[in-house]
Design a protein around this motif. Sequence first.
Motif, PDB file in Angstrom:
ATOM      1  N   LEU A 142       0.849  -1.126   0.142  1.00 10.83           N
ATOM      2  CA  LEU A 142       0.055  -0.090  -0.118  1.00 10.83           C
ATOM      3  C   LEU A 142       0.855   1.195  -0.016  1.00 10.83           C
ATOM      4  O   LEU A 142       2.003   1.269   0.564  1.00 10.83           O
ATOM      5  CB  LEU A 142      -0.803  -0.038   1.126  1.00 10.83           C
ATOM      6  CG  LEU A 142      -1.823  -1.192   1.587  1.00 10.83           C
ATOM      7  CD1 LEU A 142      -2.396  -1.105   2.704  1.00 10.83           C
ATOM      8  CD2 LEU A 142      -2.717  -1.255   0.390  1.00 10.83           C
ATOM      9  N   ARG A 143       0.344   2.317  -0.500  1.00  6.80           N
ATOM     10  CA  ARG A 143       0.984   3.648  -0.472  1.00  6.80           C
ATOM     11  C   ARG A 143       0.354   4.668   0.220  1.00  6.80           C
ATOM     12  O   ARG A 143       0.861   5.571   0.551  1.00  6.80           O
ATOM     13  CB  ARG A 143       1.484   4.007  -2.075  1.00  6.80           C
ATOM     14  CG  ARG A 143       2.142   3.165  -2.727  1.00  6.80           C
ATOM     15  CD  ARG A 143       2.373   3.690  -3.990  1.00  6.80           C
ATOM     16  NE  ARG A 143       3.668   3.570  -4.645  1.00  6.80           N
ATOM     17  CZ  ARG A 143       4.465   4.111  -5.415  1.00  6.80           C
ATOM     18  NH1 ARG A 143       3.538   5.024  -6.232  1.00  6.80           N
ATOM     19  NH2 ARG A 143       5.610   3.824  -5.971  1.00  6.80           N
ATOM     20  N   HIS A 144      -0.956   4.370   0.514  1.00 12.49           N
ATOM     21  CA  HIS A 144      -1.769   5.250   1.208  1.00 12.49           C
ATOM     22  C   HIS A 144      -2.570   4.619   2.307  1.00 12.49           C
ATOM     23  O   HIS A 144      -3.111   3.410   2.008  1.00 12.49           O
ATOM     24  CB  HIS A 144      -2.788   6.023   0.201  1.00 12.49           C
ATOM     25  CG  HIS A 144      -1.978   6.828  -0.592  1.00 12.49           C
ATOM     26  ND1 HIS A 144      -1.576   6.019  -1.880  1.00 12.49           N
ATOM     27  CD2 HIS A 144      -1.475   8.040  -0.925  1.00 12.49           C
ATOM     28  CE1 HIS A 144      -0.898   7.074  -2.608  1.00 12.49           C
ATOM     29  NE2 HIS A 144      -0.910   8.069  -2.028  1.00 12.49           N
ATOM     30  N   LEU A 145      -2.837   5.306   3.667  1.00 17.32           N
ATOM     31  CA  LEU A 145      -3.858   4.646   4.557  1.00 17.32           C
ATOM     32  C   LEU A 145      -4.493   5.752   5.069  1.00 17.32           C
ATOM     33  O   LEU A 145      -4.095   6.923   5.775  1.00 17.32           O
ATOM     34  CB  LEU A 145      -2.652   4.175   5.774  1.00 17.32           C
ATOM     35  CG  LEU A 145      -2.187   2.617   5.551  1.00 17.32           C
ATOM     36  CD1 LEU A 145      -1.269   2.421   6.619  1.00 17.32           C
ATOM     37  CD2 LEU A 145      -3.317   1.676   5.334  1.00 17.32           C
ATOM     38  N   PRO A 146      -5.771   5.430   4.912  1.00 18.41           N
ATOM     39  CA  PRO A 146      -6.859   6.511   5.763  1.00 18.41           C
ATOM     40  C   PRO A 146      -6.682   6.247   7.283  1.00 18.41           C
ATOM     41  O   PRO A 146      -6.353   5.120   7.511  1.00 18.41           O
ATOM     42  CB  PRO A 146      -8.265   6.121   5.257  1.00 18.41           C
ATOM     43  CG  PRO A 146      -7.979   5.041   4.090  1.00 18.41           C
ATOM     44  CD  PRO A 146      -6.756   4.599   4.306  1.00 18.41           C
ATOM     45  N   VAL A 147      -6.801   7.268   7.849  1.00 17.70           N
ATOM     46  CA  VAL A 147      -6.741   7.294   9.543  1.00 17.70           C
ATOM     47  C   VAL A 147      -8.377   7.710   9.974  1.00 17.70           C
ATOM     48  O   VAL A 147      -8.868   8.631   9.460  1.00 17.70           O
ATOM     49  CB  VAL A 147      -5.871   8.474  10.108  1.00 17.70           C
ATOM     50  CG1 VAL A 147      -5.781   8.324  11.366  1.00 17.70           C
ATOM     51  CG2 VAL A 147      -4.535   8.292   9.076  1.00 17.70           C
ATOM     52  N   MET A 148      -8.712   6.429  10.623  1.00 15.44           N
ATOM     53  CA  MET A 148     -10.327   6.505  11.031  1.00 15.44           C
ATOM     54  C   MET A 148     -10.237   6.697  12.760  1.00 15.44           C
ATOM     55  O   MET A 148      -9.448   5.996  13.398  1.00 15.44           O
ATOM     56  CB  MET A 148     -10.920   5.378  10.461  1.00 15.44           C
ATOM     57  CG  MET A 148     -10.924   5.129   8.880  1.00 15.44           C
ATOM     58  SD  MET A 148     -11.981   6.383   8.161  1.00 15.44           S
ATOM     59  CE  MET A 148     -13.411   6.011   8.356  1.00 15.44           C
ATOM     60  N   GLU A 149     -11.256   7.530  13.187  1.00 18.58           N
ATOM     61  CA  GLU A 149     -11.415   7.639  14.572  1.00 18.58           C
ATOM     62  C   GLU A 149     -12.937   7.198  14.590  1.00 18.58           C
ATOM     63  O   GLU A 149     -13.693   8.124  14.486  1.00 18.58           O
ATOM     64  CB  GLU A 149     -11.062   9.048  15.169  1.00 18.58           C
ATOM     65  CG  GLU A 149     -11.059   8.848  16.555  1.00 18.58           C
ATOM     66  CD  GLU A 149     -10.278  10.056  17.006  1.00 18.58           C
ATOM     67  OE1 GLU A 149      -9.859  10.278  18.012  1.00 18.58           O
ATOM     68  OE2 GLU A 149     -10.479  11.287  16.368  1.00 18.58           O
ATOM     69  N   GLY A 150     -13.165   5.902  14.943  1.00 17.87           N
ATOM     70  CA  GLY A 150     -14.374   5.484  14.834  1.00 17.87           C
ATOM     71  C   GLY A 150     -15.019   5.221  13.531  1.00 17.87           C
ATOM     72  O   GLY A 150     -13.905   4.676  12.658  1.00 17.87           O
ATOM     73  N   GLU A 151     -16.190   5.716  13.101  1.00 20.02           N
ATOM     74  CA  GLU A 151     -16.588   5.818  11.695  1.00 20.02           C
ATOM     75  C   GLU A 151     -16.036   7.193  10.853  1.00 20.02           C
ATOM     76  O   GLU A 151     -16.207   7.434   9.839  1.00 20.02           O
ATOM     77  CB  GLU A 151     -18.032   5.654  11.611  1.00 20.02           C
ATOM     78  CG  GLU A 151     -18.547   4.376  12.253  1.00 20.02           C
ATOM     79  CD  GLU A 151     -18.148   3.110  11.424  1.00 20.02           C
ATOM     80  OE1 GLU A 151     -18.179   3.268  10.163  1.00 20.02           O
ATOM     81  OE2 GLU A 151     -17.719   2.198  12.244  1.00 20.02           O
ATOM     82  N   LYS A 152     -15.185   8.015  11.723  1.00 18.58           N
ATOM     83  CA  LYS A 152     -14.870   9.229  10.975  1.00 18.58           C
ATOM     84  C   LYS A 152     -13.386   9.343  10.436  1.00 18.58           C
ATOM     85  O   LYS A 152     -12.457   8.886  11.183  1.00 18.58           O
ATOM     86  CB  LYS A 152     -14.850  10.399  12.212  1.00 18.58           C
ATOM     87  CG  LYS A 152     -14.887  11.630  11.599  1.00 18.58           C
ATOM     88  CD  LYS A 152     -15.032  12.794  12.748  1.00 18.58           C
ATOM     89  CE  LYS A 152     -14.825  14.184  12.083  1.00 18.58           C
ATOM     90  NZ  LYS A 152     -14.075  14.985  12.773  1.00 18.58           N
ATOM     91  N   LEU A 153     -13.573   9.816   9.340  1.00 18.92           N
ATOM     92  CA  LEU A 153     -12.101   9.854   8.448  1.00 18.92           C
ATOM     93  C   LEU A 153     -11.586  11.102   9.099  1.00 18.92           C
ATOM     94  O   LEU A 153     -12.321  12.214   9.155  1.00 18.92           O
ATOM     95  CB  LEU A 153     -12.417  10.124   7.231  1.00 18.92           C
ATOM     96  CG  LEU A 153     -11.200  10.444   6.311  1.00 18.92           C
ATOM     97  CD1 LEU A 153     -10.190   9.292   6.103  1.00 18.92           C
ATOM     98  CD2 LEU A 153     -11.649  10.877   4.757  1.00 18.92           C
ATOM     99  N   VAL A 154     -10.284  11.010   9.727  1.00 18.55           N
ATOM    100  CA  VAL A 154      -9.439  12.233  10.512  1.00 18.55           C
ATOM    101  C   VAL A 154      -8.292  12.571   9.590  1.00 18.55           C
ATOM    102  O   VAL A 154      -7.575  13.472   9.730  1.00 18.55           O
ATOM    103  CB  VAL A 154      -9.283  11.814  11.740  1.00 18.55           C
ATOM    104  CG1 VAL A 154     -10.620  11.810  12.514  1.00 18.55           C
ATOM    105  CG2 VAL A 154      -8.436  10.678  12.021  1.00 18.55           C
ATOM    106  N   GLY A 155      -8.169  11.751   8.619  1.00 24.29           N
ATOM    107  CA  GLY A 155      -6.748  12.077   7.851  1.00 24.29           C
ATOM    108  C   GLY A 155      -6.395  11.038   6.775  1.00 24.29           C
ATOM    109  O   GLY A 155      -7.036   9.955   6.772  1.00 24.29           O
ATOM    110  N   LEU A 156      -5.313  11.319   6.179  1.00 25.91           N
ATOM    111  CA  LEU A 156      -4.533  10.168   5.175  1.00 25.91           C
ATOM    112  C   LEU A 156      -3.190  10.240   5.208  1.00 25.91           C
ATOM    113  O   LEU A 156      -2.599  11.180   5.219  1.00 25.91           O
ATOM    114  CB  LEU A 156      -5.210  10.367   3.688  1.00 25.91           C
ATOM    115  CG  LEU A 156      -4.700   9.728   2.777  1.00 25.91           C
ATOM    116  CD1 LEU A 156      -5.546   8.272   2.791  1.00 25.91           C
ATOM    117  CD2 LEU A 156      -4.770  10.281   1.137  1.00 25.91           C
ATOM    118  N   ILE A 157      -2.522   9.185   5.349  1.00 30.20           N
ATOM    119  CA  ILE A 157      -0.951   9.310   5.370  1.00 30.20           C
ATOM    120  C   ILE A 157      -0.477   8.469   4.349  1.00 30.20           C
ATOM    121  O   ILE A 157      -1.039   7.437   3.869  1.00 30.20           O
ATOM    122  CB  ILE A 157      -0.634   8.957   6.661  1.00 30.20           C
ATOM    123  CG1 ILE A 157      -1.042   7.178   7.210  1.00 30.20           C
ATOM    124  CG2 ILE A 157      -0.692   9.666   7.821  1.00 30.20           C
ATOM    125  CD1 ILE A 157      -0.144   6.429   8.237  1.00 30.20           C
TER     126      ILE A 157
END
Length: 145
Positions: free
Chosen positions: A102-117
């Motif tokens: 993978l080259r990208h990972l979403p960052v989730m807090e519960g069901e909420k998207l909080v970022g992408l690394i």
Amino acid sequence: MHSVAQLLKSKRETTVYTIAPTDTVLEAIKRMAERSIGALLVMEGDRVVGIVTERDYARKVILKGRASPDTPVRDIMTSSVMYVRPDTTNEQCMALMTENRLRHLPVMEGEKLVGLISIGDLVKDIISEQQFIIEQMEHYIRGER
């Protein structure tokens, strides 16, 4: 060892760029090109339903003879999106990305998207962390505590 939350705070660009599954692949490629990025999260409302990357475009459009203006993003996106939580360490992210290519990972807090690394974010963070450790060791060796 930094957490994803710390990494996100240190990023200059925090905007997560998205696209709808019904938008065309041409629109996705244009957005990526305009922002010099390699992936877009595919969203339905506030819900992550996939990710579309330049690799998806190359392998699922160009090589299959599809037309970018006529192909919806949903036809080429990866729908099983791996993600991490803010407390995940950079080393855990690197292992996950390496194992799964993978080259990208979403960052989730519960069901909420909080970022992408991205892999680039991780490499930059790990190099910075290692440089700090090296500097501390050099000071210690020279007796400059």
